[in-house]
Design a protein around this motif. Structure first.
Motif, PDB file in Angstrom:
ATOM      1  N   GLN A 175      -7.404  -1.740  23.365  1.00 23.44           N
ATOM      2  CA  GLN A 175      -6.216  -1.831  23.688  1.00 23.44           C
ATOM      3  C   GLN A 175      -5.997  -1.763  25.242  1.00 23.44           C
ATOM      4  O   GLN A 175      -5.320  -2.681  25.907  1.00 23.44           O
ATOM      5  CB  GLN A 175      -5.347  -0.835  22.989  1.00 23.44           C
ATOM      6  CG  GLN A 175      -5.122  -0.870  21.672  1.00 23.44           C
ATOM      7  CD  GLN A 175      -4.585   0.431  21.087  1.00 23.44           C
ATOM      8  OE1 GLN A 175      -4.781   1.386  21.461  1.00 23.44           O
ATOM      9  NE2 GLN A 175      -3.809   0.179  19.946  1.00 23.44           N
ATOM     10  N   THR A 178      -7.193  -5.105  26.318  1.00 21.27           N
ATOM     11  CA  THR A 178      -6.166  -6.248  26.392  1.00 21.27           C
ATOM     12  C   THR A 178      -5.059  -6.330  27.300  1.00 21.27           C
ATOM     13  O   THR A 178      -4.439  -7.118  27.526  1.00 21.27           O
ATOM     14  CB  THR A 178      -5.487  -5.854  24.708  1.00 21.27           C
ATOM     15  OG1 THR A 178      -6.480  -6.139  23.650  1.00 21.27           O
ATOM     16  CG2 THR A 178      -4.485  -7.005  24.332  1.00 21.27           C
ATOM     17  N   ARG A 205      -5.836  -3.689  12.728  1.00 20.34           N
ATOM     18  CA  ARG A 205      -4.686  -3.862  13.539  1.00 20.34           C
ATOM     19  C   ARG A 205      -4.994  -4.269  15.018  1.00 20.34           C
ATOM     20  O   ARG A 205      -4.524  -5.068  15.448  1.00 20.34           O
ATOM     21  CB  ARG A 205      -3.587  -2.661  13.366  1.00 20.34           C
ATOM     22  CG  ARG A 205      -2.314  -2.822  14.104  1.00 20.34           C
ATOM     23  CD  ARG A 205      -1.399  -1.762  14.116  1.00 20.34           C
ATOM     24  NE  ARG A 205      -1.200  -1.338  12.683  1.00 20.34           N
ATOM     25  CZ  ARG A 205      -1.446  -0.261  12.158  1.00 20.34           C
ATOM     26  NH1 ARG A 205      -2.255   0.579  12.872  1.00 20.34           N
ATOM     27  NH2 ARG A 205      -1.045  -0.038  10.879  1.00 20.34           N
ATOM     28  N   GLU A 209      -4.218  -7.595  16.772  1.00 17.29           N
ATOM     29  CA  GLU A 209      -3.372  -7.678  18.020  1.00 17.29           C
ATOM     30  C   GLU A 209      -4.058  -8.296  19.282  1.00 17.29           C
ATOM     31  O   GLU A 209      -3.361  -8.945  20.220  1.00 17.29           O
ATOM     32  CB  GLU A 209      -2.922  -6.044  18.583  1.00 17.29           C
ATOM     33  CG  GLU A 209      -1.952  -5.564  17.692  1.00 17.29           C
ATOM     34  CD  GLU A 209      -1.955  -3.853  17.908  1.00 17.29           C
ATOM     35  OE1 GLU A 209      -2.510  -3.372  18.558  1.00 17.29           O
ATOM     36  OE2 GLU A 209      -0.789  -3.299  17.380  1.00 17.29           O
ATOM     37  N   ALA A 213      -2.350 -11.372  21.183  1.00 13.50           N
ATOM     38  CA  ALA A 213      -2.330 -11.545  22.388  1.00 13.50           C
ATOM     39  C   ALA A 213      -2.852 -12.734  23.515  1.00 13.50           C
ATOM     40  O   ALA A 213      -2.207 -13.129  24.342  1.00 13.50           O
ATOM     41  CB  ALA A 213      -3.089 -10.220  23.036  1.00 13.50           C
ATOM     42  N   ALA A 220      -5.880 -14.229  13.811  1.00 15.59           N
ATOM     43  CA  ALA A 220      -5.063 -13.234  13.007  1.00 15.59           C
ATOM     44  C   ALA A 220      -4.988 -13.237  11.757  1.00 15.59           C
ATOM     45  O   ALA A 220      -4.985 -12.391  11.089  1.00 15.59           O
ATOM     46  CB  ALA A 220      -3.982 -12.929  13.964  1.00 15.59           C
ATOM     47  N   LEU A 246       3.276  -7.603  11.278  1.00 13.37           N
ATOM     48  CA  LEU A 246       2.855  -7.889  12.506  1.00 13.37           C
ATOM     49  C   LEU A 246       2.367  -9.340  12.709  1.00 13.37           C
ATOM     50  O   LEU A 246       2.593 -10.044  13.855  1.00 13.37           O
ATOM     51  CB  LEU A 246       1.628  -6.947  12.907  1.00 13.37           C
ATOM     52  CG  LEU A 246       0.757  -7.233  14.229  1.00 13.37           C
ATOM     53  CD1 LEU A 246       1.656  -6.749  15.388  1.00 13.37           C
ATOM     54  CD2 LEU A 246      -0.520  -6.213  14.201  1.00 13.37           C
TER      55      LEU A 246
END
Length: 279
Positions: A175, A178, A205, A209, A213, A220, A246
């Motif tokens: 994360q 990202t 997840r 993501e 992104a 995905a 999502l």
């Protein structure tokens, strides 16, 4: 594979310049060994278990150490075994490994790889989702197993604790990368978490993501489809609605009519059939 140094300021004592104090190093990842300067100490098994137990548990009473490591004998015999193990340790090096009287602990001068790793992981966790990257990805992705071949309950508990910390740190590292737009590294971190625990939804997840992104919607959806097949095959459950939603918000660019719902409409035979894994 032996883990790399955890940070730029954590220099390896093995390559420290001449004249700089070389501390005792305790290594418990990918094996067990104690190095004093450039000498690897030959430690008897009973003494090794005492060192490993105290290093993993922290400050421990003599009664706890003796009772855990020698549960099959009387308390007095267990205490005698502990005294013998501690005496043997003192004969191995002028520098102490275990100190304390009624309460035992690893001496502060001993460099313990697991402790350094946990400290670094906690920095990642404390920084949160968009904190600064700590540069730990190579270490986390290649981290060795804690005391391989040891199957005591206290070792298994420590191993699981470290695995959970590793997973959380890998997800947060993905994360953080990202947030910095470093998608290739973010995918590497997320994939490392997925390989470590393929059925962990939070890891999948984070990987999804990252794909979203960088606008790789097809990737995905493929990852979501693969995760659904894995869950159905292994434990007979479905991904959470939150994970599906999502991806549902983004359509496959090549065919706007094909939604996530279309992708996930798999019959039972397909869900249970062997498929090539993506992890």
């Amino acid at each position: 594979m032996r883990a790399k140094p955890l940070a730029a300021d954590d220099s390896d004592p093995e390559v420290a310049p001449a004249g700089i104090h070389r501390q005792v190093r305790l290594r418990m990842l990918d094996g067990f060994w104690v190095v004093d300067g450039q000498q690897t100490l030959s430690i008897p098994l009973s003494a090794r278990r005492v060192v490993a137990f105290v290093a993993l548990r922290g400050r421990s009473s003599r009664a706890e150490v003796a009772g855990t490591l020698w549960p099959e004998v009387s308390d007095s015999k267990a205490q005698a075994c502990l005294r013998t193990a501690l005496w043997r340790l003192r004969q191995l090096s002028p520098r102490p490994l275990i100190t304390g009287d009624e309460t035992l602990r690893v001496d502060e001068s001993v460099d313990v790889d697991v402790n350094r790793l946990i400290t670094a992981i906690r920095r990642v966790i404390n920084d949160g989702e968009c904190g600064a990257d700590q540069g730990l990805l190579p270490t986390l992705a290649a981290m060795g197993e804690l005391l391989p071949g040891w199957y005591d309950d206290w070792v298994l508990l420590g191993r699981e604790r470290l695995r959970q910390l590793q997973l959380h740190a890998l997800e947060l590292t993905a994360q953080q990368l990202t947030c910095s737009g470093r998608y290739a590294e973010a995918i590497e971190a997320a994939m490392a978490a997925v390989r470590l625990e393929p059925l962990r939804e939070s890891a999948t997840r984070v990987l999804i993501e990252v794909h979203l992104a960088e606008d790789n919607v097809v990737e995905a959806i493929r990852r979501l489809e693969f995760f659904q097949r894995s869950l159905a095959s292994e434990i007979g459950v479905e991904p959470t609605a939150e994970l599906v939603d999502l991806v549902r918000r983004r359509q496959v660019g090549a065919d706007p009519r094909r939604s996530v719902a279309d992708v996930l409409k798999l019959d039972r035979s397909r869900a249970l059939s062997p498929r090539t894994t993506l992890a």
